[in-house]
Write a protein that holds these residues in place. Structure first.
Motif, PDB file in Angstrom:
ATOM      1  N   UNK A   4       0.724  -1.299  -0.126  1.00  0.00           N
ATOM      2  CA  UNK A   4       0.061  -0.055   0.043  1.00  0.00           C
ATOM      3  C   UNK A   4       0.820   1.256   0.083  1.00  0.00           C
ATOM      4  N   UNK A   5       0.718   2.136  -0.994  1.00  0.00           N
ATOM      5  CA  UNK A   5       1.436   3.077  -1.031  1.00  0.00           C
ATOM      6  C   UNK A   5       1.041   4.215   0.023  1.00  0.00           C
ATOM      7  N   UNK A   6       1.831   5.125   0.274  1.00  0.00           N
ATOM      8  CA  UNK A   6       1.667   6.167   0.996  1.00  0.00           C
ATOM      9  C   UNK A   6       1.114   7.261   0.217  1.00  0.00           C
ATOM     10  N   UNK A   7      -0.142   7.626   0.596  1.00  0.00           N
ATOM     11  CA  UNK A   7      -0.785   8.646  -0.446  1.00  0.00           C
ATOM     12  C   UNK A   7      -1.985   9.359   0.343  1.00  0.00           C
ATOM     13  N   UNK A  12      -3.116   2.637   3.464  1.00  0.00           N
ATOM     14  CA  UNK A  12      -4.461   1.741   4.127  1.00  0.00           C
ATOM     15  C   UNK A  12      -4.858   2.457   5.296  1.00  0.00           C
ATOM     16  N   UNK A  13      -5.127   1.977   6.381  1.00  0.00           N
ATOM     17  CA  UNK A  13      -5.601   2.586   7.617  1.00  0.00           C
ATOM     18  C   UNK A  13      -4.534   3.215   8.400  1.00  0.00           C
ATOM     19  N   UNK A  22       4.893  -2.198   3.174  1.00  0.00           N
ATOM     20  CA  UNK A  22       4.792  -3.334   2.432  1.00  0.00           C
ATOM     21  C   UNK A  22       3.922  -4.598   3.086  1.00  0.00           C
ATOM     22  N   UNK A  23       3.463  -4.726   4.231  1.00  0.00           N
ATOM     23  CA  UNK A  23       2.703  -5.717   4.508  1.00  0.00           C
ATOM     24  C   UNK A  23       2.296  -5.160   6.135  1.00  0.00           C
ATOM     25  N   UNK A  24       1.421  -6.066   6.629  1.00  0.00           N
ATOM     26  CA  UNK A  24       0.762  -5.968   8.057  1.00  0.00           C
ATOM     27  C   UNK A  24       0.284  -7.244   8.431  1.00  0.00           C
TER      28      UNK A  24
END
Length: 218
Positions: A4-7, A12-13, A22-24
């Protein structure tokens, strides 16, 4: 959740700033209620990258070689299951061996008269056991240092092969007894030094740094 890109300040959340996610890995996926420390290991033979995560329940091991697809490989149970001291732990690695400490103590064994108590000690884990693992497995304890009751912090000099354990109650006669008769449950002395280079699976006691009394961190 992965890649998930930082936008617009969010990945994401999660709030973010110039860092993509990268992942959670959620706590339940590690069979844990909360975590306290994080260390890592890269296997020079296979290239595996392993996250070593201190948890309330013990120590979780996660294959993060593919950062977008972490794989939980199992948990080594705490030496004192359920004790509140498990909220703090520390992990260090020398070559292919991990050393795990915790503040966990067994209150049922406390002797006020003698000022003694049993606890977590230091767990020694051969990390090569995770080679080729692709799913949760039973994690094997390689060795255990029991002359350290518990500890707040571990530091390891990889060049000298010396491990330093601090914030500890211990039962090493040559170290003496700082604060004699004073029942300090989470530590009563200075650093305890071990040689881990000669035989990583069998750390050898080197000496103590006790002149200044209790040390909490190193």
């Amino acid at each position: 959740m992965s890649d998930l890109r930082c936008e617009d300040g969010m990945a994401g959340i999660f709030p973010c700033h110039k860092v993509d996610l990268a992942s959670f890995t959620p706590l339940p996926d590690m069979e844990s209620s909360f975590v306290n420390d994080l260390w890592g290991w890269e296997d020079e033979e296979t290239g595996m990258q392993l996250a070593i995560v201190g948890t309330f329940e013990g120590t979780a091991f996660i294959d993060v070689t593919d950062g977008s697809n972490p794989v939980y490989l199992g948990t080594l149970e705490s030496e004192v299951p359920g004790d509140s001291g498990n909220i703090w732990g520390d992990v260090r690695v020398y070559e292919d061996t991990a050393y795990i400490g915790s503040e966990a103590i067994d209150l049922a064994t406390y002797d006020p008269g003698a000022g003694t108590i049993e606890g977590f000690g230091i767990q020694v884990v051969d990390l090569t056991q995770f080679r080729g693992k692709t799913a949760p497995t039973e994690v094997e304890l390689t060795a255990h240092i029991d002359d350290v009751t518990n500890s707040h912090n571990i530091s390891l000099n990889e060049e000298s092969g010396r491990m330093y354990v601090v914030g500890s109650v211990y039962d090493v006669e040559v170290c003496g007894t700082p604060n004699p008769g004073f029942p300090v449950l989470n530590g009563n002395g200075g650093a305890i030094v071990y040689d881990v280079a000669t035989d990583p699976h069998n750390p050898q006691f080197v000496g103590c740094l006790t002149e200044d009394g209790y040390s909490h961190d190193i």
